[in-house]
Design a protein around this motif. Structure first.
Motif, PDB file in Angstrom:
ATOM      1  N   UNK A 121      -2.203 -43.079 -46.577  1.00 36.33           N
ATOM      2  CA  UNK A 121      -1.704 -42.624 -47.878  1.00 36.33           C
ATOM      3  C   UNK A 121      -0.832 -41.403 -47.660  1.00 36.33           C
ATOM      4  N   UNK A 122      -0.020 -41.091 -48.626  1.00 36.76           N
ATOM      5  CA  UNK A 122       0.845 -39.913 -48.509  1.00 36.76           C
ATOM      6  C   UNK A 122      -0.012 -38.658 -48.606  1.00 36.76           C
ATOM      7  N   UNK A 123       0.089 -37.754 -47.653  1.00 36.59           N
ATOM      8  CA  UNK A 123      -0.725 -36.531 -47.713  1.00 36.59           C
ATOM      9  C   UNK A 123      -0.264 -35.632 -48.848  1.00 36.59           C
ATOM     10  N   UNK A 124      -1.120 -34.718 -49.224  1.00 38.52           N
ATOM     11  CA  UNK A 124      -0.772 -33.722 -50.231  1.00 38.52           C
ATOM     12  C   UNK A 124      -0.893 -32.346 -49.580  1.00 38.52           C
ATOM     13  N   UNK A 125      -0.636 -31.295 -50.363  1.00 34.06           N
ATOM     14  CA  UNK A 125      -0.786 -29.941 -49.864  1.00 34.06           C
ATOM     15  C   UNK A 125       0.096 -29.683 -48.648  1.00 34.06           C
ATOM     16  N   UNK A 126      -0.501 -29.153 -47.599  1.00 33.05           N
ATOM     17  CA  UNK A 126       0.250 -28.785 -46.398  1.00 33.05           C
ATOM     18  C   UNK A 126       0.633 -29.948 -45.513  1.00 33.05           C
ATOM     19  N   UNK A 154       8.801 -36.859 -46.709  1.00 32.25           N
ATOM     20  CA  UNK A 154       9.675 -36.622 -45.558  1.00 32.25           C
ATOM     21  C   UNK A 154       8.838 -36.408 -44.301  1.00 32.25           C
ATOM     22  N   UNK A 155       9.510 -36.485 -43.168  1.00 33.87           N
ATOM     23  CA  UNK A 155       8.862 -36.309 -41.873  1.00 33.87           C
ATOM     24  C   UNK A 155       9.650 -35.260 -41.086  1.00 33.87           C
ATOM     25  N   UNK A 182       7.697 -41.068 -44.568  1.00 33.60           N
ATOM     26  CA  UNK A 182       6.316 -41.229 -44.145  1.00 33.60           C
ATOM     27  C   UNK A 182       5.355 -41.397 -45.306  1.00 33.60           C
ATOM     28  N   UNK A 183       5.781 -42.109 -46.335  1.00 33.92           N
ATOM     29  CA  UNK A 183       4.882 -42.353 -47.462  1.00 33.92           C
ATOM     30  C   UNK A 183       3.864 -43.416 -47.074  1.00 33.92           C
ATOM     31  N   UNK A 184       2.948 -43.710 -47.972  1.00 28.80           N
ATOM     32  CA  UNK A 184       1.814 -44.588 -47.696  1.00 28.80           C
ATOM     33  C   UNK A 184       2.174 -45.809 -46.852  1.00 28.80           C
ATOM     34  N   UNK A 207      11.930 -41.886 -35.366  1.00 32.12           N
ATOM     35  CA  UNK A 207      12.742 -42.799 -36.180  1.00 32.12           C
ATOM     36  C   UNK A 207      11.844 -43.772 -36.941  1.00 32.12           C
ATOM     37  N   UNK A 208      12.388 -44.411 -37.947  1.00 33.94           N
ATOM     38  CA  UNK A 208      11.645 -45.394 -38.725  1.00 33.94           C
ATOM     39  C   UNK A 208      11.383 -46.620 -37.857  1.00 33.94           C
TER      40      UNK A 208
END
Length: 289
Positions: A121-126, A154-155, A182-184, A207-208
């Motif tokens: 999953x997409x992280x939150x915070x830091x 973003x990454x 770098x989303x879910x 890279x992707x």
């Protein structure tokens, strides 16, 4: 006549001919061994030795990652956080502030490792941090590419020298990688090369996973800090910000080559043989005692 005077007609010059010392059979053998040892020591070093490691995690393991397809068994920090299932290795991360670690046993001075990573999953915070190590030295530290998944999808990547006290020396500052998301569940590929000694060259590209590998490296640096100029292994660290939601890191397609230069110090040559009739002083002294 002094030693410097030339001979004259009134002087007879006596020539003393010395016969060369003859070597016994054992003396000849010792001399041959001496010559051979020098011949063996002539090359600057042995041929480089390269070992490879690969893992597609095509197994089911709980409480660790088990043994890679090629390259030996994984060593992990907290086995209960690691598993292999569904063709991937997983690392369960919480906000406990602990960095989870995994590494393989091989070592080299010129290492090249590629790995596919994703977050459940997409992280939150830091955000989420996954560091791919190109040279891990036990009880010293490692050179690593530190990849960060940010809350906006973003990454970013930085190059770091890390010691065992978790003190970081930044070799290349963190920068966002253009066009990489770098989303879910989106997979990101990371390649790290750590080559040579004094200095060591460290570089990385991100890279992707759905795109072709770019020709250019995302970041590069050199470093000659003394204790890091030796052979080391490959592995990864995963850390989740305390301000993020818990998630799982997914790892796949690990491929690494590790090359050591194979240089070894040549053995010392045997002592030269004694002329026939001469005694070994060490033996003579023992007899006198």
């Amino acid at each position: 006549m002094t030693p410097a005077d030339p001979p004259t007609a009134g002087h007879r010059v006596r020539r003393v001919l010395r016969r060369p010392a003859r070597l016994s059979g054992s003396g000849l053998l010792a001399l041959l061994l001496c010559v051979l040892s020098v011949a063996v020591a002539m090359p600057a070093g042995a041929a480089p030795v390269t070992v490879t490691a690969r893992d597609g995690f095509s197994r089911i393991v709980s409480g660790g990652w088990g043994t890679a397809d090629q390259g030996g068994a994984w060593t992990v920090l907290t086995p209960s956080r690691f598993a292999a299932t569904g063709g991937m290795g997983t690392i369960a991360l919480t906000t406990d502030g602990r960095t989870q670690q995994a590494h393989l046993p091989q070592t080299g001075t010129s290492n090249d490792v590629t790995i596919t990573l994703a977050a459940s999953r997409t992280p939150t915070g830091g955000g989420l941090f996954v560091s791919v190590s190109g040279r891990r030295i036990a009880d010293v530290g490692q050179y690593q590419a530190k990849v960060r998944w940010l809350a906006d999808g973003t990454v970013a990547v930085s190059l770091v020298r890390l010691d065992t006290r978790w003190a970081e020396t930044v070799l290349v500052r963190e920068a966002t990688v253009p066009g990489v998301r770098g989303v879910t569940g989106q997979q990101v590929k990371v390649r790290v090369q750590v080559t040579g000694t004094s200095p060591t060259a460290v570089r990385a590209k991100v890279w992707q996973a759905t795109a072709a590998e770019p020709a250019a490296w995302t970041a590069g640096a050199t470093d000659n800090t003394a204790r890091w100029q030796v052979t080391g292994g490959v592995g990864l660290h995963a850390y989740l910000s305390r301000s993020s939601v818990p998630l799982t890191v997914r790892v796949d397609d690990v491929a690494a080559s590790l090359t050591s230069d194979g240089t070894v110090a040549p053995p010392p040559p045997p002592p030269p043989p004694l002329p026939r009739g001469r005694r070994d002083p060490a033996r003579s002294s023992r007899r006198r005692r």
